[in-house]
Structure formats: C-alpha cells, structure tokens
Scaffold this motif. Structure first.
Motif, PDB file in Angstrom:
ATOM      1  N   GLY A  65     150.384  93.434 116.198  1.00  0.00           N
ATOM      2  CA  GLY A  65     150.784  92.065 115.876  1.00  0.00           C
ATOM      3  C   GLY A  65     151.223  91.874 114.446  1.00  0.00           C
ATOM      4  O   GLY A  65     151.418  90.744 113.988  1.00  0.00           O
ATOM      5  N   ARG A  67     153.163  91.359 111.116  1.00  0.00           N
ATOM      6  CA  ARG A  67     154.409  90.655 110.813  1.00  0.00           C
ATOM      7  C   ARG A  67     154.225  89.919 109.495  1.00  0.00           C
ATOM      8  O   ARG A  67     153.227  90.083 108.820  1.00  0.00           O
ATOM      9  N   ALA A  89     154.706  92.714 115.559  1.00  0.00           N
ATOM     10  CA  ALA A  89     154.699  91.631 116.542  1.00  0.00           C
ATOM     11  C   ALA A  89     155.958  91.627 117.395  1.00  0.00           C
ATOM     12  O   ALA A  89     155.883  91.381 118.602  1.00  0.00           O
ATOM     13  N   GLU A  90     157.104  91.918 116.783  1.00  0.00           N
ATOM     14  CA  GLU A  90     158.346  91.848 117.560  1.00  0.00           C
ATOM     15  C   GLU A  90     158.372  92.861 118.706  1.00  0.00           C
ATOM     16  O   GLU A  90     159.084  92.663 119.683  1.00  0.00           O
ATOM     17  N   CYS A  92     155.950  93.213 120.608  1.00  0.00           N
ATOM     18  CA  CYS A  92     155.071  92.596 121.605  1.00  0.00           C
ATOM     19  C   CYS A  92     155.684  91.361 122.262  1.00  0.00           C
ATOM     20  O   CYS A  92     155.168  90.896 123.282  1.00  0.00           O
ATOM     21  N   TRP A  93     156.737  90.843 121.683  1.00  0.00           N
ATOM     22  CA  TRP A  93     157.310  89.598 122.188  1.00  0.00           C
ATOM     23  C   TRP A  93     157.738  89.716 123.645  1.00  0.00           C
ATOM     24  O   TRP A  93     158.298  90.728 124.057  1.00  0.00           O
ATOM     25  N   ARG A  94     157.473  88.662 124.413  1.00  0.00           N
ATOM     26  CA  ARG A  94     157.959  88.485 125.776  1.00  0.00           C
ATOM     27  C   ARG A  94     157.549  89.595 126.746  1.00  0.00           C
ATOM     28  O   ARG A  94     158.273  89.894 127.686  1.00  0.00           O
ATOM     29  N   ASP A 123     149.802  83.553 117.168  1.00  0.00           N
ATOM     30  CA  ASP A 123     150.784  82.620 116.630  1.00  0.00           C
ATOM     31  C   ASP A 123     150.108  81.309 116.230  1.00  0.00           C
ATOM     32  O   ASP A 123     149.229  80.819 116.952  1.00  0.00           O
ATOM     33  N   ALA A 136     155.638  83.505 114.802  1.00  0.00           N
ATOM     34  CA  ALA A 136     156.092  84.538 115.752  1.00  0.00           C
ATOM     35  C   ALA A 136     155.025  85.576 116.064  1.00  0.00           C
ATOM     36  O   ALA A 136     155.294  86.769 116.132  1.00  0.00           O
ATOM     37  N   LEU A 138     151.271  86.740 118.321  1.00  0.00           N
ATOM     38  CA  LEU A 138     150.841  87.012 119.692  1.00  0.00           C
ATOM     39  C   LEU A 138     150.421  85.724 120.387  1.00  0.00           C
ATOM     40  O   LEU A 138     150.098  84.724 119.748  1.00  0.00           O
ATOM     41  N   THR A 139     150.391  85.769 121.703  1.00  0.00           N
ATOM     42  CA  THR A 139     149.892  84.640 122.494  1.00  0.00           C
ATOM     43  C   THR A 139     148.418  84.867 122.833  1.00  0.00           C
ATOM     44  O   THR A 139     147.936  86.008 122.777  1.00  0.00           O
ATOM     45  N   GLN A 142     148.138  87.548 125.463  1.00  0.00           N
ATOM     46  CA  GLN A 142     148.255  88.904 124.928  1.00  0.00           C
ATOM     47  C   GLN A 142     146.970  89.334 124.224  1.00  0.00           C
ATOM     48  O   GLN A 142     146.560  90.501 124.312  1.00  0.00           O
TER      49      GLN A 142
END
Length: 194
Positions: A65, A67, A89-90, A92-94, A123, A136, A138-139, A142
């Motif tokens: 994560g 960033r 983090a990028e 891990c996105w979506r 986030d 931007a 993690l959720t 996640q």
C-alpha cells in the motif's frame, strides 16, 4: 497503539525471543527514513532502526500500500537494497489482494512473522482519522484480504497504529481500526473461528 514508533521496541522484544522475524507491513509510507528534525527515532524511522539492529529477516519483509509524496526520485531504493518487497498502492488498485497474499504466505514460510498495520495504508475516504493521510490508498475490503491472507503464518505479534481520535470526527477510523485488530486476533496461530 500510538504512532509507528511503538513497533520498534516491540520488535526488539520479539526478536529477543524469536530472532529476526518476517514482517507484513501495511502502510502509506515505508517508515525507513533515517532522521527527522535531527532525531533518529520517530514514526518515520522504525524499520530502518530494525534493519540496523538485525531485528528483521529482510528477505521476508513485504510492504503493501506504499504511496504518497517523497523528496527522493527513487523513494523505495533503500527498501529494495535491504531485500524488502515493496507493493505500491497503484499495484493494488481495482483488484483483489488474495493472489498477492498467496505469494506473501510462500515468502514468509514457516518462520515467525509480525504484522504491522498503519491505518494510513487505508484510503482517507475510509480512514480520515490519522496524522499523515495519503490519497489513493487501500480499501477496507483489501485490508481484510491482507489480514485474512495471513492465516496459517507463524504470527508472533501484531499492531495497528496511527489512529488519531482528534482527526476522527465521524469515528469511522476507530471503528475500522478496531475491526482490523479483531481480524488480526482471529488469524493468530491456534485461534479457532467458525
């Protein structure tokens, strides 16, 4: 716990009993700085101090994560030089982090592991109550995938840090932090869940 400085003395005690440990570190920052305002011990330096003291099994450190802003054109160089796996983090996105955690379990093997979770890894839309928020991230889903993905590891300790009540007007950060700590307790070795 409080800020991420607390992980340093905890890992000193853990390493005294178990030797150098693997680390699953969730955070917006690597926390491997050398100094701030002339001080070597602060919330942005604990893992550098741990490396210097031989507290970490460096080939079994994963940072997820990561960033945020940096003053360095290659902000993860120190971590890579130590043998850490950095998952920005990028990456891990979506997507689900279940496949990542399968790789992490392989990397950690059967030797002792410590989990250190900085709430700013999430986030700030979900966890605004922290002193160093970074967009931007993690959720919460996640975060659960990461922690639940640690089931079966030889976990010898864990922490959740950087929740700051004065910034947590809604209480959502504390709620998320408490639930993540509960999840960490559920993945400790020998804990039976339904």
């Amino acid at each position: 716990g409080g800020d991420h400085t607390i992980t340093y003395p905890i890992l000193q005690a853990v390493a005294e009993k178990h030797g150098p440990v693997g680390l699953v570190h969730v955070d917006a920052h690597t926390d491997t700085g050398d100094r701030a305002l002339g001080e070597k011990i602060y919330h942005g330096t604990p893992f550098r101090r741990c490396v210097e003291e031989g507290l970490l099994d460096r080939g079994r450190v994963v940072q997820i994560g990561i960033r945020g802003s940096s003053y360095d054109p290659d902000p993860y160089r120190y971590c890579r030089e130590q043998g850490f796996r950095v998952v920005p983090a990028e990456e891990c996105w979506r997507k689900s982090l279940v496949p990542l955690m399968e790789e992490v379990r392989q990397q950690m093997g059967t030797r002792p592991v410590y989990i250190s979770f900085d709430i700013d890894g999430i986030d700030p839309a979900y966890a605004p109550g922290t002193g160093t928020p970074e967009i931007a991230g993690l959720t919460p889903a996640q975060a659960l995938e990461i922690i639940r993905g640690c089931r079966g590891l030889a976990i010898v300790g864990c922490d959740l840090v950087e929740v700051s009540p004065m910034y947590d007007v809604s209480g959502n950060t504390a709620l998320l932090g408490a639930n993540l700590l509960f999840e960490m307790l559920c993945v400790l070795p020998g804990v039976k869940t339904m």
